[in-house]
Design a protein around this motif. Structure first.
Motif, PDB file in Angstrom:
ATOM      1  N   GLY A  15       6.662 -31.464   5.978  1.00 36.64           N
ATOM      2  CA  GLY A  15       5.839 -30.444   6.639  1.00 36.64           C
ATOM      3  C   GLY A  15       6.498 -29.040   6.810  1.00 36.64           C
ATOM      4  N   GLY A  16       7.884 -29.236   6.540  1.00 38.61           N
ATOM      5  CA  GLY A  16       8.577 -27.704   6.673  1.00 38.61           C
ATOM      6  C   GLY A  16       8.626 -26.934   5.445  1.00 38.61           C
ATOM      7  N   MET A  63       1.022 -28.761  -9.082  1.00 40.34           N
ATOM      8  CA  MET A  63       2.312 -27.604  -8.239  1.00 40.34           C
ATOM      9  C   MET A  63       1.201 -26.582  -7.560  1.00 40.34           C
ATOM     10  N   GLN A  64       0.192 -26.451  -7.768  1.00 39.84           N
ATOM     11  CA  GLN A  64      -0.407 -25.182  -6.967  1.00 39.84           C
ATOM     12  C   GLN A  64      -0.843 -25.553  -5.643  1.00 39.84           C
ATOM     13  N   GLY A  65      -0.708 -24.564  -4.961  1.00 37.49           N
ATOM     14  CA  GLY A  65      -1.149 -24.571  -3.455  1.00 37.49           C
ATOM     15  C   GLY A  65       0.005 -24.485  -2.572  1.00 37.49           C
ATOM     16  N   ARG A  66       1.251 -25.277  -2.908  1.00 37.45           N
ATOM     17  CA  ARG A  66       2.378 -25.410  -1.968  1.00 37.45           C
ATOM     18  C   ARG A  66       3.692 -24.625  -2.278  1.00 37.45           C
ATOM     19  N   SER A  84       4.951 -27.093   3.505  1.00 38.13           N
ATOM     20  CA  SER A  84       4.488 -28.174   3.495  1.00 38.13           C
ATOM     21  C   SER A  84       5.197 -29.099   2.824  1.00 38.13           C
ATOM     22  N   LEU A  85       6.411 -29.155   2.768  1.00 36.79           N
ATOM     23  CA  LEU A  85       7.057 -30.353   1.807  1.00 36.79           C
ATOM     24  C   LEU A  85       6.808 -31.455   2.197  1.00 36.79           C
ATOM     25  N   LYS A  86       6.975 -32.606   1.311  1.00 32.82           N
ATOM     26  CA  LYS A  86       6.809 -33.866   1.373  1.00 32.82           C
ATOM     27  C   LYS A  86       8.078 -34.667   0.925  1.00 32.82           C
ATOM     28  N   PRO A  87       8.260 -35.732   1.350  1.00 35.22           N
ATOM     29  CA  PRO A  87       9.255 -36.683   0.846  1.00 35.22           C
ATOM     30  C   PRO A  87       9.527 -36.842  -0.804  1.00 35.22           C
ATOM     31  N   VAL A 120      17.246 -30.431  -2.969  1.00 31.74           N
ATOM     32  CA  VAL A 120      16.350 -30.369  -1.643  1.00 31.74           C
ATOM     33  C   VAL A 120      16.143 -31.865  -1.212  1.00 31.74           C
ATOM     34  N   THR A 121      16.229 -32.042  -0.036  1.00 30.39           N
ATOM     35  CA  THR A 121      15.930 -33.319   0.356  1.00 30.39           C
ATOM     36  C   THR A 121      14.892 -33.417   1.810  1.00 30.39           C
ATOM     37  N   VAL A 122      13.737 -33.877   1.695  1.00 34.74           N
ATOM     38  CA  VAL A 122      12.667 -33.766   2.611  1.00 34.74           C
ATOM     39  C   VAL A 122      12.656 -35.274   3.248  1.00 34.74           C
ATOM     40  N   SER A 123      12.883 -35.263   4.470  1.00 33.44           N
ATOM     41  CA  SER A 123      13.089 -36.538   5.470  1.00 33.44           C
ATOM     42  C   SER A 123      11.521 -36.731   5.985  1.00 33.44           C
ATOM     43  N   SER A 124      11.245 -38.081   5.952  1.00 31.16           N
ATOM     44  CA  SER A 124       9.937 -38.172   6.531  1.00 31.16           C
ATOM     45  C   SER A 124       9.858 -38.404   8.219  1.00 31.16           C
TER      46      SER A 124
END
Length: 124
Positions: A15-16, A63-66, A84-87, A120-124
């Motif tokens: 979400g970040g 990829m559109q939107g975020r 709005s990053l996702k894992p 880039v690492t996205v944690s849940s």
């Protein structure tokens, strides 16, 4: 020919947001198409978005939107704003460049100059 250096990667919660930068050295930067790619472990490198010197952009449908790409030719820098990053966005992100030949370079082999990548690492 330009040289590229990425920065701005890191660890973020789902979400970040993050903003990546791709700084170029060399001449005639505005004549290059710059693309952002990403590669997750065990997967193929895929294009995220690309931008022309005049600001025209190419977004694959998925990829559109975020994600939003922009560039500042005066600073020889291209940015990738990721919201709005996702894992599943976890990957090494690369910027790449090629001289603008008038068509969109969308494949990895279309680009002849690459940066070293930023994680880039996205944690849940």
């Amino acid at each position: 020919q330009v040289q590229l250096v990425e920065s701005g990667g890191g660890l973020v919660q789902a979400g970040g947001s993050l903003r990546l930068s791709c700084a170029a050295s060399g001449r005639s930067f505005s004549s290059y198409v710059v693309g952002w790619f990403r590669q997750a472990p065990g997967k193929e490198r895929e294009i995220v978005v690309a931008i022309r010197g005049n600001g025209g952009t190419y977004y694959p449908g998925s990829m559109q939107g975020r994600f939003t790409i922009s560039r500042d030719n005066a600073k020889n820098t291209v940015y990738l704003q990721m919201n709005s990053l996702k894992p599943e966005d976890t990957a090494v992100y690369y910027c790449a460049a090629r001289w603008d030949l008038g068509r969109w370079p969308t494949a990895r082999n279309d680009y002849n100059t690459w940066g070293q990548g930023t994680q880039v690492t996205v944690s849940s």
